[in-house]
Design a protein around this motif. Structure first.
Motif, short mmCIF file in Angstrom:
data_model
loop_
_atom_site.label_atom_id
_atom_site.label_comp_id
_atom_site.label_asym_id
_atom_site.label_seq_id
_atom_site.Cartn_x
_atom_site.Cartn_y
_atom_site.Cartn_z
N LEU A 179 -9.95 6.48 -1.05
CA LEU A 179 -8.85 5.92 -0.69
C LEU A 179 -9.49 4.25 -0.64
N THR A 180 -10.52 3.95 0.11
CA THR A 180 -11.01 2.69 0.21
C THR A 180 -11.01 1.98 -1.22
N SER A 181 -11.57 2.69 -2.31
CA SER A 181 -11.81 1.72 -3.45
C SER A 181 -10.14 1.58 -4.06
N ARG A 182 -9.43 2.34 -3.89
CA ARG A 182 -8.14 2.21 -4.74
C ARG A 182 -7.06 1.50 -3.92
N PHE A 183 -6.92 1.41 -2.37
CA PHE A 183 -6.05 1.14 -1.42
C PHE A 183 -6.71 0.02 -0.34
N GLY A 184 -7.99 -0.22 -0.62
CA GLY A 184 -8.50 -1.03 0.63
C GLY A 184 -9.05 -0.49 1.99
N ASP A 185 -9.62 -1.19 2.64
CA ASP A 185 -10.21 -0.77 4.03
C ASP A 185 -9.23 -0.46 4.99
N GLY A 186 -8.05 -1.16 4.91
CA GLY A 186 -6.96 -1.07 5.88
C GLY A 186 -6.40 0.20 6.23
N LEU A 187 -6.18 1.11 5.04
CA LEU A 187 -5.61 2.16 4.96
C LEU A 187 -6.20 3.26 5.86
N LEU A 188 -7.82 3.43 5.43
CA LEU A 188 -8.49 4.38 6.24
C LEU A 188 -8.55 3.88 7.81
N ALA A 189 -8.81 2.72 8.09
CA ALA A 189 -8.74 2.33 9.42
C ALA A 189 -7.65 2.71 10.25
N ARG A 190 -6.35 2.50 9.67
CA ARG A 190 -5.13 2.70 10.29
C ARG A 190 -4.82 4.19 10.34
N MET A 191 -5.41 5.19 9.53
CA MET A 191 -5.33 6.59 9.44
C MET A 191 -6.32 7.16 10.79
N ASP A 192 -7.54 6.40 10.88
CA ASP A 192 -8.33 6.90 11.92
C ASP A 192 -7.62 6.27 13.19
N GLN A 193 -6.92 5.20 13.36
CA GLN A 193 -6.30 5.01 14.64
C GLN A 193 -5.24 5.85 14.95
N VAL A 194 -4.41 6.22 14.09
CA VAL A 194 -3.09 7.14 14.26
C VAL A 194 -4.02 8.52 14.68
N LEU A 195 -4.79 8.82 14.23
CA LEU A 195 -5.48 10.28 14.36
C LEU A 195 -6.58 10.09 15.75
N GLY A 196 -6.73 9.28 16.12
CA GLY A 196 -7.48 9.02 17.50
C GLY A 196 -8.98 8.90 16.97
N VAL A 228 0.99 -1.09 0.14
CA VAL A 228 -0.04 -0.01 0.05
C VAL A 228 1.04 1.20 -0.05
N ALA A 229 1.85 1.22 0.76
CA ALA A 229 2.82 2.17 0.90
C ALA A 229 3.62 2.62 -0.43
N ALA A 230 3.90 1.52 -1.15
CA ALA A 230 4.56 1.71 -2.55
C ALA A 230 3.49 2.13 -3.63
N ALA A 231 2.03 1.67 -3.33
CA ALA A 231 1.27 2.08 -4.34
C ALA A 231 0.94 3.73 -4.09
N LEU A 232 0.88 4.38 -2.86
CA LEU A 232 0.88 5.71 -2.65
C LEU A 232 2.00 6.36 -2.96
N ASN A 233 3.36 5.62 -2.88
CA ASN A 233 4.52 6.43 -3.60
C ASN A 233 4.32 6.65 -5.01
N SER A 234 3.62 5.62 -5.66
CA SER A 234 3.64 5.53 -7.00
C SER A 234 2.91 6.81 -7.95
N VAL A 235 2.00 7.20 -6.85
CA VAL A 235 0.94 8.13 -7.41
C VAL A 235 1.34 9.57 -7.10
N GLY A 236 2.62 9.75 -6.07
CA GLY A 236 3.08 10.95 -5.71
C GLY A 236 2.68 11.16 -4.34
N VAL A 237 2.04 10.14 -3.59
CA VAL A 237 1.53 10.48 -2.11
C VAL A 237 2.86 9.93 -0.94
N GLU A 238 3.88 10.73 -0.76
CA GLU A 238 4.76 10.23 0.02
C GLU A 238 4.82 10.86 1.50
#
Length: 462
Positions: free
Chosen positions: A271-288, A248-258
């Motif tokens: 984000l969900t359609s392109r990178f799956g549910d895990g990315l949003l869930a992880r972002m929400d955990q990090v942000l509280g 997922v990190a590599a896919a984000l970097n490939s589109v310029g999201v570093e």
């Protein structure tokens, strides 16, 4: 709080005292054609058909050892306790073989500063630093050491989770008042790891995910965020620091999201359609926005038997009798649990007195490794009696503790009328233990297959 130990494997090797000291390595220029010795170490704990005894080792394992035992590991590098053992020590790396090549899986600070990175082939690393020393990777030993550090971290909080292969997540909510604030707590934790020989980075933030990201990727070694302001320190960090999957990190970097800031500007719906549910869930955990529950590490209970002496003694016959009694109690515990051991520690508690320092207690530990799990009292007694013949205590002992960190299932077997393969294997293991005890663990080895395209090199002895 997150404590990140980026050089766990190489710091562990330096602390174990198995790193070869090279008097000239710090003065060698980095140039092609400069050959230097490169060695390999065996696994930290013996496996297979060997028996080793480390005599007179003073060790320190925290609460993994029986109550009252203190350990202070001493290696061959002298008294240095920090993560950088010696200026004259060559850069080191740990390696593993696979897929027809040898790759770097761990580096120390010196090697990292010279440009060696994990994932490189050994040939690439040698091209950059020809005199780098390499040692076999031992993930089991690294895990054991991380678990022991998790037990040590209980001094800061009862909730300590092991995160990955190199980090500890510690819930210090409400604990900062006991240490004089968040900054003092974090500094004390990092300094404590430094005293144990491990370089560490750390962060305290509102959420475990934010603390992990900051500890892993922030430019500063120690960061305490303002309450409710985690985003200020997160936005400039790479997306990999979120702890998401590498693909997922590599896919984000490939589109310029570093960076995390770039990620936060993207529409959540895409984000969900392109990178799956895990990315949003992880972002929400990090942000509280979503809770992240920590699972406390529970150390394996230590099997132990303790015998207190009536008076301090260093007489061999008295020590032998104490070992026999402690062993009888120890084997009863093993039989009750239907388990055996491959490793036993015998710790003598010695009290020393002097006019200069007064009275202090020293714990001297002797280690016995076995070729196969056993709880045979007769077999263990014969080995321990041989070991005691070489015991030299610094002062008379007033107590003895026999203990094991790990036990293995060992079912009771019915006595068999005829000789079978199982009985032959047991007899062979006992013979190997006796030979290794008398000749030394390094004198009894077995060939083990390794991956190499040259048949004459497709094995090693261990």
């Amino acid at each position: 709080m997150c404590l990140y130990i980026p050089f766990l494997s190489t710091d562990r090797l330096r602390k174990s005292g198995r790193i070869k000291r090279d008097e000239d390595s710090s003065r060698r220029p980095v140039r092609r054609g400069c050959n230097a010795p490169s060695g390999s170490v065996d696994a930290e704990r013996s496996r297979g058909l060997t028996t080793e005894t480390r005599m007179g080792t003073e060790t320190s394992t925290g609460s993994e050892a029986p109550r009252g035992l203190k350990h202070a590991a001493r290696g061959k590098l002298g008294t240095t306790t920090g993560p950088v053992a010696s200026r004259r020590a060559a850069p080191i790396a740990t390696i593993t073989a696979g897929g027809g090549t040898i790759r770097i899986v761990g580096v120390d600070r010196a090697a990292l500063g010279l440009g060696v990175r994990t994932g490189m082939t050994l040939a690439e690393a040698k091209a950059i630093v020809p005199y780098i020393d390499t040692y076999d990777d031992d993930p089991d030993a690294d895990r054991d050491r991380l678990e022991s550090l998790a037990v040590w971290a209980n001094a800061f909080s009862p909730v300590v989770q092991i995160e990955g292969n190199d980090s500890l997540l510690v819930d210090v909510t409400g604990c900062e008042r006991l240490f004089g604030g968040d900054r003092a707590l974090l500094d004390r934790a990092i300094e404590g790891l430094h005293e144990k020989g491990f370089f560490a980075r750390g962060a305290i933030a509102d959420t475990p995910g934010a603390a992990r990201a900051i500890a892993h990727a922030h430019p500063r070694r120690a960061v305490v965020t303002e309450r409710g302001q985690d985003t200020v320190d997160l936005v400039s960090l790479p997306v990999r620091s979120l702890g998401i999957e590498e693909s997922v990190a590599a896919a984000l970097n490939s589109v310029g999201v570093e960076t995390i800031e770039s990620l936060l500007h993207l529409p959540r719906s895409s984000l969900t359609s392109r990178f799956g549910d895990g990315l949003l869930a992880r972002m929400d955990q990090v942000l509280g926005h979503l809770p992240e529950v920590l699972t406390p590490h529970t150390p394996t209970p230590v099997t132990a038997s303790r015998l207190d002496f009536g008076a301090p003694t260093d007489r061999l016959d008295a020590l032998q009798e104490a070992v026999r009694r402690a062993l009888a109690m120890f084997c009863k515990q093993l039989a009750a649990k239907v388990v055996g051991v491959c490793q036993i520690f015998v710790t003598f508690t010695c009290t020393e007195s002097s006019a200069a320092t007064g009275t202090f207690t020293r714990h001297v530990t002797f280690e016995l490794n076995l070729s196969q799990p056993t709880r045979s009292e007769d077999h263990l007694k014969s080995l321990l009696m041989v070991m005691l013949g070489d015991v030299r205590l610094p002062a008379p002992a007033n107590a003895l503790t026999m203990w094991a960190k790990r036990v293995e299932p060992l079912d009771d077997r019915q006595e068999e009328l005829f000789v079978t393969d199982a009985r032959d294997a047991e007899a062979l293991g006992d013979l190997i233990d006796r030979l290794a005890m008398r000749l030394g663990g390094g004198a009894v080895v077995q060939p083990v297959a390794v991956s190499d395209h040259q048949p004459e090199r497709a094995y090693r002895y261990e």
